[in-house]
Design an enzyme around this catalytic site. Structure first.
Site, PDB file in Angstrom:
ATOM      1  N   HIS A 158       0.853  -1.186   0.000  1.00  0.00           N
ATOM      2  CA  HIS A 158       0.000   0.000   0.000  1.00  0.00           C
ATOM      3  C   HIS A 158       0.889   1.236   0.000  1.00  0.00           C
ATOM      4  O   HIS A 158       1.931   1.260   0.653  1.00  0.00           O
ATOM      5  CB  HIS A 158      -0.893   0.017   1.252  1.00  0.00           C
ATOM      6  CG  HIS A 158      -1.771   1.221   1.298  1.00  0.00           C
ATOM      7  ND1 HIS A 158      -2.947   1.307   0.583  1.00  0.00           N
ATOM      8  CD2 HIS A 158      -1.625   2.405   1.929  1.00  0.00           C
ATOM      9  CE1 HIS A 158      -3.486   2.480   0.799  1.00  0.00           C
ATOM     10  NE2 HIS A 158      -2.705   3.184   1.599  1.00  0.00           N
ATOM     11  N   ASP A 216     -15.362   3.910   7.187  1.00  0.00           N
ATOM     12  CA  ASP A 216     -14.260   4.758   6.737  1.00  0.00           C
ATOM     13  C   ASP A 216     -14.709   5.693   5.614  1.00  0.00           C
ATOM     14  O   ASP A 216     -14.292   6.849   5.551  1.00  0.00           O
ATOM     15  CB  ASP A 216     -13.076   3.898   6.266  1.00  0.00           C
ATOM     16  CG  ASP A 216     -11.970   4.771   5.692  1.00  0.00           C
ATOM     17  OD1 ASP A 216     -11.409   5.574   6.463  1.00  0.00           O
ATOM     18  OD2 ASP A 216     -11.696   4.694   4.484  1.00  0.00           O
ATOM     19  N   ARG A 251     -13.802  14.044   6.970  1.00  0.00           N
ATOM     20  CA  ARG A 251     -12.436  14.558   7.215  1.00  0.00           C
ATOM     21  C   ARG A 251     -12.017  15.504   6.104  1.00  0.00           C
ATOM     22  O   ARG A 251     -11.368  16.522   6.339  1.00  0.00           O
ATOM     23  CB  ARG A 251     -11.451  13.388   7.302  1.00  0.00           C
ATOM     24  CG  ARG A 251     -11.550  12.617   8.606  1.00  0.00           C
ATOM     25  CD  ARG A 251     -10.783  11.303   8.517  1.00  0.00           C
ATOM     26  NE  ARG A 251      -9.395  11.506   8.218  1.00  0.00           N
ATOM     27  CZ  ARG A 251      -8.616  10.589   7.622  1.00  0.00           C
ATOM     28  NH1 ARG A 251      -9.106   9.408   7.289  1.00  0.00           N
ATOM     29  NH2 ARG A 251      -7.347  10.841   7.376  1.00  0.00           N
ATOM     30  N   SER A 302      -7.799   4.435   8.986  1.00  0.00           N
ATOM     31  CA  SER A 302      -8.476   4.407   7.684  1.00  0.00           C
ATOM     32  C   SER A 302      -7.786   3.410   6.753  1.00  0.00           C
ATOM     33  O   SER A 302      -8.424   2.529   6.164  1.00  0.00           O
ATOM     34  CB  SER A 302      -8.451   5.824   7.089  1.00  0.00           C
ATOM     35  OG  SER A 302      -8.726   5.815   5.727  1.00  0.00           O
ATOM     36  N   LYS A 323      -9.049  -0.955   5.844  1.00  0.00           N
ATOM     37  CA  LYS A 323      -9.305  -1.484   4.500  1.00  0.00           C
ATOM     38  C   LYS A 323      -8.334  -2.611   4.157  1.00  0.00           C
ATOM     39  O   LYS A 323      -8.705  -3.596   3.522  1.00  0.00           O
ATOM     40  CB  LYS A 323      -9.196  -0.346   3.477  1.00  0.00           C
ATOM     41  CG  LYS A 323     -10.380   0.629   3.597  1.00  0.00           C
ATOM     42  CD  LYS A 323     -10.242   1.829   2.707  1.00  0.00           C
ATOM     43  CE  LYS A 323      -9.228   2.795   3.237  1.00  0.00           C
ATOM     44  NZ  LYS A 323      -9.293   4.154   2.747  1.00  0.00           N
TER      45      LYS A 323
HETATM   46  N1  URA Z   1      -5.512   6.876   2.392  1.00  0.00           N
HETATM   47  C1  URA Z   1      -6.568   6.360   3.063  1.00  0.00           C
HETATM   48  O1  URA Z   1      -7.104   5.330   2.670  1.00  0.00           O
HETATM   49  N2  URA Z   1      -6.994   6.997   4.162  1.00  0.00           N
HETATM   50  C2  URA Z   1      -6.433   8.116   4.633  1.00  0.00           C
HETATM   51  O2  URA Z   1      -6.862   8.639   5.628  1.00  0.00           O
HETATM   52  C3  URA Z   1      -5.345   8.659   3.923  1.00  0.00           C
HETATM   53  C4  URA Z   1      -4.902   8.001   2.805  1.00  0.00           C
END
Ligand code: URA
Length: 432
Positions: free
Chosen positions: A82, A161, A168, A183, A187
């Protein structure tokens, strides 16, 4: 339980219990907590931070708010990567292929771009026919057979999220370490991988502008991952200038394929090999990073990595002729040069603003519903540290509009030519 008491507790820097975080996440999902109270709690978290326990609990509650994938039927250690996002960051594309070529299953669930950063799915959709939406069953089958798939989220991954992220975005609480970490990890844990390498970007084009902040984010991400039994580590890499030379969807596919042919830019290749080495070690195909790197280099030189990329395109309905003919992807009508206005050395190319320029050409989204123009973007001819003469082209703008004076002005404002330049490293630190 009352939301106002939870806000009050966090405002006074007290630790929230798992039950309170569950109440919060449930209320966000079922709409019983109004946006103004959610926003107030987010702002309190922004200022008061969270303990490691709260971060882990919030992550798990958000993860459990939606679907999660079961990849246990795929043999081997599944390894994903990621990135916290950057400009010109096409690494996932060659990386997934080169790691898969060593026999490691790479199930990648990627996202779309928003604002100045690009998204892997958008880039792949520049390839005619490529389908980013697969059913869970087809995704699993493809990873088992071909060792890799790159798709958009199947089902409803971490819906809490989605709602929190949207708030946010409009309440200026994005760049909070506990909120970013929970966040991302909610995922990634839902995606069912066994191991994860996280590329935490640092610099002008990243969420985290300083190395200290980036290290803190990396530590938060790794702590959450390890806490739930995920094998994981983070690599802190530079995002002051764009990665590679090409920014834009079709352009980044071209550069990714070049990397897999062994003729890609040095920085993209280096980052791919670094992230890949750690993935191969976590996937237990090599005892250490040195041996892992050799495996990856062989996968490139033998053509096996390119072969994996081609297999993925074919399996997902894309036109494999793209490997040898980049012009089957959308092509921009105009190519406009940006001449240097003075002699010197390129001292700065601000990644975030170059990303904005590409977005304004149509290559990115200002709003989630914007349509993309895959053909447009920017090809740098100079990177930080390169000498340049007055009149020499700094970059080419690929555009479908003839008048790009606004883009030229933005680019001139964000590229600095000076007498000398301090070159930044590509990799700063490993956090494990
Ligand atoms: N990527 C995400 O999935 N969430 C965040 O808060 C920032 C970057």
């Amino acid at each position: 339980m009352r939301m106002v008491d939870i806000i009050d507790k966090k405002r006074h820097c007290q630790e929230l219990t798992p039950e309170e975080l569950q109440f919060f996440v449930d209320g966000v999902c079922n709409g019983t907590i109004p946006d103004y109270q959610t926003s107030a709690l987010l702002m309190a978290i922004y200022f008061q931070d969270m303990t490691d326990q709260e971060r882990a609990d919030l992550t798990m509650k958000m993860m459990q708010s939606g679907d999660h994938l079961d990849l246990s039927s795929i043999d081997g250690i599944k390894v994903d990567k990621h990135s916290t996002g950057g400009v010109g960051d096409k690494i996932s594309l060659p990386l997934a292929a080169v790691v898969a070529a060593t026999g490691i299953p790479v199930p990648m669930i990627s996202g779309r771009g928003l604002g100045h950063t690009g998204g892997t799915l958008d880039k792949l959709e520049a390839i005619p026919g490529y389908q980013v939406e697969l059913s869970e069953q087809d995704f699993i089958q493809q990873v088992a057979q071909e060792k890799l798939a790159i798709i958009g989220a199947t089902g409803d991954i971490a819906p809490a999220d989605k709602k929190i992220y949207a708030l946010r975005d409009v309440t200026d609480t994005v760049d909070s370490i506990p909120l970013i970490a929970s966040s991302i990890m909610s995922k990634k844990i839902a995606a069912g991988t066994d191991a994860l390498v996280i590329d935490v970007k640092t610099g002008a084009g990243a969420f985290m502008k300083t190395l200290d902040e980036s290290v803190a984010l990396a530590k938060a991400l790794v702590a959450i991952g390890k806490g739930v039994g995920l094998k994981c580590l983070a690599v802190i890499s530079d995002m002051n200038q764009p990665l590679g030379y090409k920014i834009g969807n079709s352009l980044e596919i071209e550069e990714s394929i070049d990397v897999l042919k062994g003729k890609g830019p040095a920085d993209v290749t280096e980052l791919m090999l670094t992230l890949g080495s750690y993935m191969v070690v976590l996937g237990e195909k090599a005892p250490n990073e040195k041996v892992a790197r050799q495996l990856l280099e062989e996968a490139i030189s033998s053509g096996k990595a390119l072969d994996r990329f081609k297999a993925m395109i074919k399996a997902q309905g894309g036109d494999v002729r793209v490997i040898d003919d980049y012009t089957i992807m959308p092509q921009a009508q105009y190519q406009i040069e940006l001449p240097a206005q003075q002699n010197g050395v390129v001292a700065q190319i601000k990644a975030d603003e170059i990303g904005v320029a590409s977005m304004l050409l149509g290559g990115g989204r200002q709003k989630a519903e914007d349509q993309l123009d895959y053909s447009v973007g920017i090809e740098l001819h100079k990177k930080v540290g390169d000498a340049v003469q007055t009149g020499e082209s700094l970059l080419t703008i690929y555009s479908n509009r003839k008048d790009v004076s606004d883009i030229k002005e933005l680019l001139y404002q964000n590229i600095t030519i000076a007498e000398q330049a301090a070159k930044k490293p590509m990799i700063y630190q490993i956090v494990d």
